[in-house]
Each structure stands twice: as structure tokens, then as C-alpha cells.
Design a protein around this motif. Structure first.
Motif, short mmCIF file in Angstrom:
data_model
loop_
_atom_site.label_atom_id
_atom_site.label_comp_id
_atom_site.label_asym_id
_atom_site.label_seq_id
_atom_site.Cartn_x
_atom_site.Cartn_y
_atom_site.Cartn_z
N PRO A 230 27.65 -17.13 26.42
CA PRO A 230 27.81 -17.55 27.82
C PRO A 230 29.16 -18.21 28.06
O PRO A 230 29.91 -18.52 27.13
CB PRO A 230 26.67 -18.57 28.00
CG PRO A 230 25.74 -18.36 26.84
CD PRO A 230 26.60 -17.87 25.73
N GLY A 255 24.58 -19.55 22.36
CA GLY A 255 23.79 -18.46 22.93
C GLY A 255 22.88 -17.83 21.90
O GLY A 255 22.93 -18.16 20.71
N VAL A 268 19.10 -17.82 27.30
CA VAL A 268 20.32 -18.20 28.03
C VAL A 268 19.96 -19.09 29.21
O VAL A 268 20.62 -20.09 29.49
CB VAL A 268 21.09 -16.96 28.50
CG1 VAL A 268 22.23 -17.35 29.44
CG2 VAL A 268 21.66 -16.20 27.30
N PRO A 449 32.10 -14.66 29.89
CA PRO A 449 30.84 -14.41 29.18
C PRO A 449 30.76 -12.96 28.73
O PRO A 449 31.29 -12.05 29.40
CB PRO A 449 29.78 -14.72 30.25
CG PRO A 449 30.47 -14.47 31.55
CD PRO A 449 31.91 -14.87 31.34
N ASP A 507 27.27 -15.89 34.74
CA ASP A 507 26.50 -15.40 33.61
C ASP A 507 25.24 -14.66 34.06
O ASP A 507 24.85 -13.65 33.46
CB ASP A 507 26.13 -16.57 32.70
CG ASP A 507 27.34 -17.34 32.21
OD1 ASP A 507 27.70 -17.18 31.05
OD2 ASP A 507 27.94 -18.08 33.01
#
Length: 531
Positions: A230, A255, A268, A449, A507
Motif C-alpha cells: 500500500p 501489507g 489491506v 501502491p 489504494d
């Protein structure tokens, strides 16, 4: 530890302590080794040490496991014991642990089952998984606390490479962690222990991997997993341990590596919203802009090469075939050319990684006279890493900002929803090979990301993926070595993955786009042939 104790003695004692923590009932016969023909997963299935029910439990995704537990179809004790057993066997085959914690894990599982019996409620996330790879701190890091607050059960700590800055997990202390598919390859780094363990289903997911140069994505790619790095500014960092605290020019991200896009989104979301730490001071205020899967056609940029090291033929074929599938599904496909020299950007990146010339890391090695691993020395020599003066540091930070501006302008001009590119120039890393990091480090420098998606139906074909004997390598320290390394027979049966890149702080949008691309590339019914 005696000050005169050698690193060899320390290593032998540390490795023995992990093996000794494995109960007899989960021990493989002495001398059992994974081979290319009889890989680690096959041995796990054929060992007889897991019941049919335990094999079924450990093959579940984290999302499926959570659903069964929440419905009362499966207890935490049953799930935890199955994962512990499979983790113990996996370690004996690929050497992925630095600490095994069965008693602690089972005690926590018992506590959570009792809580469920009393209240009828489960925590929102309850999934056995490995913890971090560094020596334990006196308090939990923020990301660990978030997982623990959500009901996660910690069963082990996993291996990472010496210094953490290598794309293969090997160290003098813990030895080498092997690839889940082929022991002739490494598991990637730096979160190689977590990725190998997850690929072997010792845990349904590894939600606490960290990444400052590829440490989530490379191990996931080399072991055929889904993963995400991310935007680092959205991840809580408090309590994380590093050899050089205070170096924040390129920030670490946290992540997951897992077996499905659904699991990736689950973890996430938890990391970026960190609900029990709403005012964590090391990141931006938590938010989640839920983004539905796009219904309109996407515009997708294809970056087949970074202009420094060309990816091997099967990776290029995977990207071309993906582009063709997406185009056939109605999406707009365009070429995306790097807007600046990625080699020059790498020089900036490595200077910012080691602003003190890695003085702290070398001091740690000097304590026991431990030699540095090959990848560490190779990259220091290539990038001429040295201690920066303050004006030199300021100059490199200005360069970083200029690269961010240039890339944003190129993205705006292209009008793309995401970029598809290689995760690395090779599908896996042979032992001690100094692989080019540029396909991952560039997104750390820019803080974009990125998601790793396996291409499940792609089998390496010696005819389709033949070596280009007429290729003329570029004049840099990596391209020729990478080209000479390639042999289609060596990589036969290895997983191949894609890297999908999105805009910083968006993201959720990248996950939504990744869901679309995954559904096209890995349509329902597509089965992995690599395990």
C-alpha cells in the motif's frame, strides 16, 4: 551470549532451538528433502502427519476460514492446530521459521473459543499467521497491535535475509529459506519466510509483511501469491524495528501476501484503517474510500520494460497475453513508457536507502565477525553506497521529488487507471544471484501502491518462451547477467505473476481495478498448475 562466541556457534544453537520446538508428532523422517520433482507441498500432502480434515482446513483462504469460524462450523483450536502442524512440516522442508510458538497459539485459541461460547461473537478478523522476523520488542508495533486487536493468533516468527535488504532470504544465522515450488530457487526477500510459509499453507495469509524495496512483492511473486504494497504514508509505523531508525526519505509499507484477491482486500482494509489506533501519529488519518469494481472499460498502461533490465520471456509473454485478454474484454490498452531514466532513479533510491553508508548494519555484523551475504556486498559495490553529507542528502531528496512530479505528469498525460508491469526481471531468484530490484524499488521511491497477481494458467513453454539468442544487453551491471541466467528448462513449472500499479493514496481504487484484471486473467475455473 559470550562476547567470544562465534557466529557459527550462535547460528547452530539458534537453528537447533527452532527444530527442538517442533513436537515429535509433527516431525518428518530424518533426511526428508524437497526436490523439484517432489516439491514441499507434495511432501506435506503425502507425509501422513496431517489428517484429511487438517489438510482441508489449511487449504482454505483466510476469508473462507473466517466464515467457517464465525458460523461455528470450525473452532479456533481446530484451525490453529491445523496451521501449527502444517507450519512445523513446512519449516522442516524450506527453513522458514526463527521461532515457533505452539503453546502460546493454542492458549490464545482456547481463550477465543471460550469467549465465543460466552458471547456468541467473534472478533472481525481471526486468522493464524506468522509474526515479524526481527527480535521481539517490549511492546507490539502498531500493525501487530491492530492484528492482535482484531483477534489474530500468532503462531511463529519467520525468516528474513541478513540486513533485510536482499531479494533472497538467506543469512548466516538462520541459513537459507527455499522456494515453495522448487528448492533450487530462493523464496525472495525480505519477507521470504512468510511467503514460503503462506505458499505452503502453513498460514492462510501473511498480513504483516513489510516493504521498502520489494520485500512484500518479490517473495509473493516468486512463490505465486497475491500481495500488495500500500501507499506507505497510509500505514502505521510506530514500534517497527530497523537498523537505521529515523531514515524516512523512503518509508516502509506494510501489507499482505495471500491466496486470493478477497483476502488481500480484507487485510489491506484493516491495516489502512487501523480501527483500534485511530490517531496513530506516523501516518495520515485513517480512511477507506470504498470503490466498487469499475463497470466501464478501463484504460490500462503496459510497461513491458523499465529500460534497464528486460524481463525474461515468460514474464513478457504473461504481460502480452494479459493485455490481449483485457483488450478482448473491452478495455483500452496502451503502451506506457518510463518518463525518466530508471537507472538514474535507482542511484537516487540506493543513496536514500543507506544515507549513513549502512554504518549501523556493518556494526551489527562486526559484533561477531559475521561476513555479509553476497547480495549485500554486490549492491553496495554497484551503487557505490557511501555516507551522505547533509547537502548531499538534501540533493537526493530534491531528486526524489522531481521524479514524483515527472511520473505524475506522465500518468496524467496517459490517462491510465493502472499500469501493468513485471514484478522482477525473472520469475524466481536462483541462490545467491544479485537480481535487479528496479521493478519494485521504483514504486517505493515514488510511493505508488502496487499489487501482485499470479497468472494461474500460464505454463512456461520452452518453445514460446525460448531465449532470445540475438539479444544485446544494455551497458549496466544487471542486464547481461539477467539475460545469461535465463534457461527455460530451469524455470519450467515456476509461477509467473504481474505487478499492477496505482496512484498514491488511491489504494482502494487500485484494489478495485485489480479485481477486474484478476477476473479477466484468472477467470473462474482457472486452476494453478504450479504447485
Amino acid at each position: 551470549m559470550s562476547s567470544a562466541e562465534s557466529w557459527q556457534s550462535i547460528a547452530a544453537r539458534a537453528q537447533k532451538s527452532v527444530l527442538d520446538s517442533i513436537p515429535t508428532k509433527w516431525r518428518l523422517p530424518p533426511g526428508t528433502k524437497a526436490t523439484r520433482e517432489n516439491n514441499a507441498r507434495q511432501i506435506i500432502h503425502e507425509s501422513g502427519l496431517l489428517t484429511a480434515t487438517q489438510l482441508e482446513i489449511t487449504e482454505l483462504t483466510a476469508t473462507d476460514l473466517l466464515q467457517r469460524i464465525s458460523k461455528g462450523q470450525l473452532s479456533c483450536m481446530e484451525a490453529t492446530e491445523a496451521c501449527l502442524a502444517r507450519t512445523a512440516i513446512a519449516h522442516q522442508l524450506v527453513n522458514c521459521l526463527v521461532e515457533f510458538m505452539p503453546e502460546e497459539a493454542l492458549a490464545k485459541a482456547k481463550e477465543l473459543d471460550a469467549e465465543f461460547q460466552k458471547s456468541g461473537k467473534r472478533s472481525p478478523t481471526r486468522s493464524p499467521h506468522p509474526g515479524s522476523t526481527t527480535p521481539p520488542a517490549s511492546t507490539d508495533a502498531s500493525v501487530v497491535k491492530v492484528m492482535r486487536d482484531a483477534g489474530a493468533i500468532f503462531i511463529a516468527r519467520t525468516t528474513m535475509p541478513q540486513t533485510g535488504m536482499a531479494l533472497e532470504t538467506v543469512s548466516n544465522l538462520w541459513g537459507r529459506t527455499l522456494n515453495a515450488h522448487n528448492p533450487a530457487f530462493g523464496s525472495g526477500g525480505s519477507s521470504g519466510g512468510e511467503a514460503a510459509l503462506t505458499a505452503l499453507h502453513g498460514t492462510p495469509a501473511s498480513p504483516l509483511s513489510t516493504d521498502i524495496g520489494g520485500s512484500i512483492r518479490a517473495p509473493a511473486a516468486f512463490n505465486g501469491l497475491y500481495a500488495m504494497r500500500p501507499t506507505s504514508e497510509r500505514c502505521p509505523h510506530l514500534g517497527g524495528k530497523t537498523a537505521a531508525p529515523g531514515n524516512v526519505s523512503i518509508k516502509v509499507s506494510a501489507g499482505p501476501a495471500c491466496h486470493s484477491m478477497e483476502d488481500l482486500k480484507l487485510f489491506v482494509h484493516l491495516i489502512l484503517t487501523h480501527p483500534t489506533l485511530p490517531y496513530e501519529p506516523t501516518c495520515c488519518i485513517p480512511f477507506w474510500n470504498e470503490t466498487p469494481r469499475p463497470s466501464a472499460p478501463l484504460r490500462i498502461g503496459i510497461m513491458l520494460s523499465d529500460g534497464v533490465v528486460d524481463a525474461h520471456p515468460p514474464i513478457q509473454r504473461a504481460i502480452r497475453e494479459t493485455a490481449a485478454k483485457l483488450k478482448a474484454a473491452g478495455h483500452d490498452i496502451c503502451d506506457f513508457a518510463p518518463p525518466f531514466d530508471f537507472w538514474e532513479a535507482a542511484l537516487t533510491t540506493w543513496a536514500l536507502y543507506f544515507q549513513t553508508g549502512a554504518r549501523e548494519m556493518r556494526a551489527v555484523l562486526a559484533e561477531t565477525g559475521e561476513p555479509p551475504i553476497k547480495q549485500f556486498e554486490h549492491n553496495f559495490d554497484v551503487f557505490k553506497t557511501k555516507e551522505l553529507t547533509v547537502p548531499e542528502l538534501f540533493k537526493r531528496n530534491v531528486e526524489q521529488t522531481a521524479y514524483k512530479v515527472a511520473f505524475q505528469q506522465a500518468w496524467d498525460a496517459a490517462g491510465v487507471d493502472c499500469i501493468v508491469c513485471p514484478c522482477a526481471p525473472a520469475a524466481g531468484v536462483p541462490h545467491d544471484f544479485p537480481l535487479w530490484w528496479g521493478y519494485t524499488t521504483i514504486w517505493n521511491l515514488l510511493d505508488y501502491p502496487s499489487v501482485v497477481v499470479p497468472v494461474k494458467d500460464l505454463d512456461l513453454n520452452p518453445t514460446q518462451d525460448a531465449k532470445d539468442m540475438g539479444y544485446r544487453p544494455r551497458e549496466n551491471p544487471f542486464d547481461k547477467a539477467n539475460h545469461e541466467l535465463y534457461d527455460p528448462e530451469l524455470w519450467k513449472g515456476h509461477p509467473v505473476t504481474l505487478q499492477l500499479v496505482g496512484r498514491p493514496y488511491r489504494d482502494e481504487a487500485l484494489i478495485a481495478v485489480s479485481e477486474v484484471i484478476d477476473s479477466v486473467v484468472n477467470a473462474p475455473g482457472t486452476a494453478s498448475t504450479h504447485l
